[in-house]
Design an enzyme around this catalytic site. Structure first.
Site: not given
Ligand code: NAD
Ligand code: KPL
Length: 303
Positions: A250, A129, A262, A182, A9, A200, A131, A103
């Site tokens: 988020s 990031a 989450e 966090k 993802g 926010n 999609r 997270n």
């Molecule tokens: P996302 O939903 O974009 O991607 C997760 C991917 O995992 C999906 O493509 C899903 O199909 C795949 N998946 C789930 N179960 C699976 C399995 N059994 N086998 C194969 N693929 C599987 O999620 P994300 O936004 O990348 O977030 C991932 C983690 O990172 C979360 O805990 C999120 O809170 C944390 N996070 C995300 C960001 C961000 O900007 N996206 C920033 C900081 C932290």
């Molecule tokens: O991490 C964040 C989120 O949106 O998940 C911030 C920007 C810190 C807000 O809690």
């Protein structure tokens, strides 16, 4: 050593592409044959950075393949982590290392219990990031990723590979403190943005609510043995609200898009920890009830 990446993802793709661009061997692990076929049809993984798109045709496989896995980057959502690792567990080689990008808290313990012989390295990331298409990810916000192992102080030998890949990171002996901090920031900001339906920055209109939540969260952190994470929490929440004023949190984005949140690994985890310590946190507990009611009204999962 190959980097197997599960969770193609937003964050998983961002890591996979940067590792591969640095010449490191990367293999994507896809959920099922349909996703593998869709990936092949897309011709690879695309990263959009500063409006420029770059597609990389990285090798991909299924979780049910049989080759051993030595190093796994787990980049799915917290609620998918345990099941995803359980499916891969038979493939983990002796001394395998997992990097858990989830997270919040709770999923890491569930994963570690599934693979007691593997080393689990926990991560807390502020990179951003999203999609904008299937197997297409936009690098939206530069940030930093803390990594650490609650059971061992020494960093893994491969940390320099992240340097080579241009992934800003640091090794910390106290990753749990980073994850709790966090989690507390997310608990003080994200649910309120959902309930008030605001960016926010809109929380500047609700200073008393933010202050009450921060006071309760700081008390909880101290009781959970995380005094450093409690330090000046309210000040940092204020700074984050200001610095990200124009952004939707988020959790706001998940609810607006009708996606599962989450919650169980953030506010739900905090309230469960308070309950275990028999600590009454009226504002935090009321917030959880209100948030669950809000999710229920929209037909979204409450966990
Ligand atoms: P996302 O939903 O974009 O991607 C997760 C991917 O995992 C999906 O493509 C899903 O199909 C795949 N998946 C789930 N179960 C699976 C399995 N059994 N086998 C194969 N693929 C599987 O999620 P994300 O936004 O990348 O977030 C991932 C983690 O990172 C979360 O805990 C999120 O809170 C944390 N996070 C995300 C960001 C961000 O900007 N996206 C920033 C900081 C932290
Ligand atoms: O991490 C964040 C989120 O949106 O998940 C911030 C920007 C810190 C807000 O809690």
């Amino acid at each position: 050593m190959t980097w197997h990446v599960l969770g193609i993802g937003s964050l998983g793709s961002l890591w996979a592409i940067r590792l591969a661009r640095a010449g490191l061997p990367v293999r994507l692990v896809l959920r099922d044959a349909d996703r593998l076929a869709a990936y092949r049809a897309a011709g690879g993984l695309t990263l959009v950075e500063q409006s420029r798109a770059q597609r990389l045709d990285l090798p991909a496989e299924l979780a049910t393949d049989e080759s051993p896995i030595q190093r796994l980057l787990l980049a799915c959502k917290a609620y998918d982590a345990e099941a995803a690792v359980a499916a891969l567990a038979p493939r983990l080689a002796p001394g395998a290392e997992l990097v858990l990008l989830q997270n919040g808290l709770g999923s890491q313990d569930a994963v570690a219990a599934r693979v007691p012989l593997a080393r689990c390295i926990l991560a807390s990331s502020t990179e951003g990031a999203f999609r904008d298409g299937d197997f297409r990810v936009v690098f939206a916000g530069h940030g930093f990723t803390w990594l650490g192992d609650p059971h061992a102080i020494a960093p893994p030998a491969w940390l320099n590979e992240l340097e080579r890949a241009g992934i800003p990171h640091g090794w910390t002996p106290d990753i749990l403190s980073r994850l709790w901090r966090k989690l507390a920031l997310n608990c003080a900001i994200n649910p309120l943005t959902v309930l008030h339906g605001c960016r926010n920055g809109g929380l500047a209109e609700h200073p008393a609510q933010v202050q009450e939540l921060c006071a309760e969260l700081a008390g909880l952190l101290r009781l959970c043995g995380q005094p450093d994470a409690a330090q000046d929490l309210h000040d940092e929440v204020g700074r984050v609200i200001q610095a990200t004023a124009a952004n939707y949190s988020s959790m706001y984005q998940d609810v607006a898009a009708g996606r599962r949140t989450e919650i169980s690994y953030l506010l739900g985890y905090a309230c469960a920890a308070a309950e275990r310590h028999r600590l009454v946190l009226p504002h935090l507990q009321a917030l959880l009830r209100q948030l669950r009611a809000h999710l229920a009204e929209r037909g979204l999962p409450l966990d």
